[in-house]
Design a protein around this motif. Structure first.
Motif, PDB file in Angstrom:
ATOM      1  N   LEU A 144      47.755  44.644  36.882  1.00  0.00           N
ATOM      2  CA  LEU A 144      47.394  45.682  35.895  1.00  0.00           C
ATOM      3  C   LEU A 144      46.870  46.934  36.585  1.00  0.00           C
ATOM      4  CD1 LEU A 144      45.666  43.479  33.180  1.00  0.00           C
ATOM      5  CD2 LEU A 144      47.655  44.958  32.816  1.00  0.00           C
ATOM      6  N   ARG A 145      46.071  46.710  37.645  1.00  0.00           N
ATOM      7  CA  ARG A 145      45.541  47.867  38.374  1.00  0.00           C
ATOM      8  C   ARG A 145      46.685  48.677  38.985  1.00  0.00           C
ATOM      9  NH1 ARG A 145      40.568  45.230  40.697  1.00  0.00           N
ATOM     10  NH2 ARG A 145      38.939  45.829  39.220  1.00  0.00           N
ATOM     11  N   ARG A 157      47.263  29.346  27.236  1.00  0.00           N
ATOM     12  CA  ARG A 157      45.980  29.831  27.767  1.00  0.00           C
ATOM     13  C   ARG A 157      46.080  31.265  28.278  1.00  0.00           C
ATOM     14  NH1 ARG A 157      46.059  24.809  26.094  1.00  0.00           N
ATOM     15  NH2 ARG A 157      44.191  23.572  26.535  1.00  0.00           N
ATOM     16  N   ILE A 158      47.299  31.793  28.415  1.00  0.00           N
ATOM     17  CA  ILE A 158      47.433  33.165  28.911  1.00  0.00           C
ATOM     18  C   ILE A 158      48.241  34.026  27.920  1.00  0.00           C
ATOM     19  CG2 ILE A 158      48.332  34.634  30.764  1.00  0.00           C
ATOM     20  CD1 ILE A 158      47.727  32.382  32.739  1.00  0.00           C
ATOM     21  N   ALA A 159      49.497  33.646  27.646  1.00  0.00           N
ATOM     22  CA  ALA A 159      50.371  34.541  26.861  1.00  0.00           C
ATOM     23  C   ALA A 159      49.863  34.763  25.447  1.00  0.00           C
ATOM     24  CB  ALA A 159      51.787  33.977  26.842  1.00  0.00           C
ATOM     25  N   ILE A 179      47.331  38.799  24.970  1.00  0.00           N
ATOM     26  CA  ILE A 179      47.908  39.648  23.920  1.00  0.00           C
ATOM     27  C   ILE A 179      47.596  41.120  24.217  1.00  0.00           C
ATOM     28  CG2 ILE A 179      47.740  40.250  21.460  1.00  0.00           C
ATOM     29  CD1 ILE A 179      49.112  37.596  21.728  1.00  0.00           C
ATOM     30  N   GLU A 180      46.384  41.355  24.748  1.00  0.00           N
ATOM     31  CA  GLU A 180      45.943  42.724  25.030  1.00  0.00           C
ATOM     32  C   GLU A 180      46.646  43.305  26.261  1.00  0.00           C
ATOM     33  OE1 GLU A 180      43.612  44.106  23.087  1.00  0.00           O
ATOM     34  OE2 GLU A 180      42.981  45.876  24.209  1.00  0.00           O
ATOM     35  N   THR A 181      46.865  42.466  27.281  1.00  0.00           N
ATOM     36  CA  THR A 181      47.279  43.034  28.578  1.00  0.00           C
ATOM     37  C   THR A 181      48.742  42.795  28.967  1.00  0.00           C
ATOM     38  OG1 THR A 181      46.484  41.015  29.672  1.00  0.00           O
ATOM     39  CG2 THR A 181      44.949  42.864  29.555  1.00  0.00           C
TER      40      THR A 181
END
Ligand SMILES: C[S@@+](CC[C@H](N)C(=O)[O-])C[C@H]1O[C@@H](n2cnc3c(N)ncnc32)[C@H](O)[C@@H]1O
Length: 255
Positions: free
Chosen positions: A147-148, A200-202, A208-210
């Motif tokens: 993301l960074r 646990r992630i998607a 959902i946000e990232t």
């Protein structure tokens, strides 16, 4: 961000053993006023109410507040909108303040602890759980690094060491609290690495946000493969089951 988006529920089930540890450590007495800060779906709040406490669940996400209210039934449990730095309760009104992996999301730790100290009675105690660096930070670290790169590096300020009793003490000691802590293990188990990614992630609120940001940048597939590779290499048993061994600090602050 809105923790009501997607599906937080599978993670809530993962965190239930830590909620039990937190409630046990708090030694809750019937009739005590217990405040669960960042209550999620009510893991801690429901356990405390079942011990005869009068419980206030503080939760910023509207959908999760509804989930708690629907589950509470006839328990002595009030659900309110709020967050760690803004709790809609009077000064010195809580015997026990609990937070299971939630205060750690407060953007201003000092403001959060000032607010918890305001709401705690002079004899009140504060107990919270925070992740120790390890398996989860490694997995989340892959997502944060990508993301960074994609966003050009968002300034996230100086990270606060939520897992260090000394760091907690620096912020709570000015309010008269002494902090102690112990490290505990939490196993997170899924049937497969892809189930871990999916549930646990998607579909997790943070995913959902990232993840759409990574998808728009054409990086999602690569990041997903890296995360699945780490899980398969390091945390998958011979039967294909995933068993993540996470560690967390259970911190207790008393005056
Ligand atoms: C990992 S979940 C933990 C939920 C719950 N305590 C449990 O045991 O499942 C994090 C929770 O913190 C809440 N939260 C996010 N920001 C917060 C803040 N600044 N103060 C308090 N809670 C916050 C979220 O809405 C979410 O319910």
């Amino acid at each position: 961000m809105d923790w009501g988006k997607g599906s937080y529920e599978p993670t809530a089930a993962d965190l239930l053993p830590a909620a039990r540890e937190l409630v046990t450590a708090a030694n809750i007495q019937p009739g005590e006023h217990v405040v669960d800060v960042g209550a999620g779906t009510g893991n801690v709040a429901l356990l405390a109410a079942d011990l005869g406490a009068r419980v206030t669940a503080v939760e910023p996400a509207a959908r999760l507040r509804e989930v708690i209210a629907e589950t509470a039934l006839d328990r002595d449990l009030t659900v309110v909108d709020g967050e760690a730095a803004s709790i809609p309760l009077p000064d010195s009104s809580a015997d026990v303040i609990l937070s299971n992996f939630a205060v750690i999301f407060a953007p201003d730790p000092a403001a959060a602890f000032t607010e918890l100290a305001r709401v705690a009675k002079p004899t009140g105690r504060i107990l919270l759980t925070t992740w120790q660096p390890g398996v989860l930070s490694k997995l989340v670290g892959v997502l944060i690094a990508a993301l960074r790169e994609v966003t050009g590096g968002v300034d996230m300020g100086t990270p606060f060491n939520w897992h260090e009793p000394n760091a907690l003490s620096e912020l709570l000691a000015p309010h008269g609290f002494t902090v102690s802590g112990r490290t505990l293990d939490l196993d997170i188990v899924t049937a497969s690495a892809t189930e871990y990614w999916d549930t646990r992630i998607a579909t997790h609120p943070l995913g959902i946000e990232t993840l759409p940001i990574l998808e728009n940048a054409g990086r999602l597939e690569e990041v997903r493969n890296r995360v699945l590779g780490m899980i398969n290499d390091d945390w998958t048993t011979s039967t294909g089951q995933v068993r993540l061994k996470a560690q967390y600090l259970l911190a207790t602050a008393v005056r």
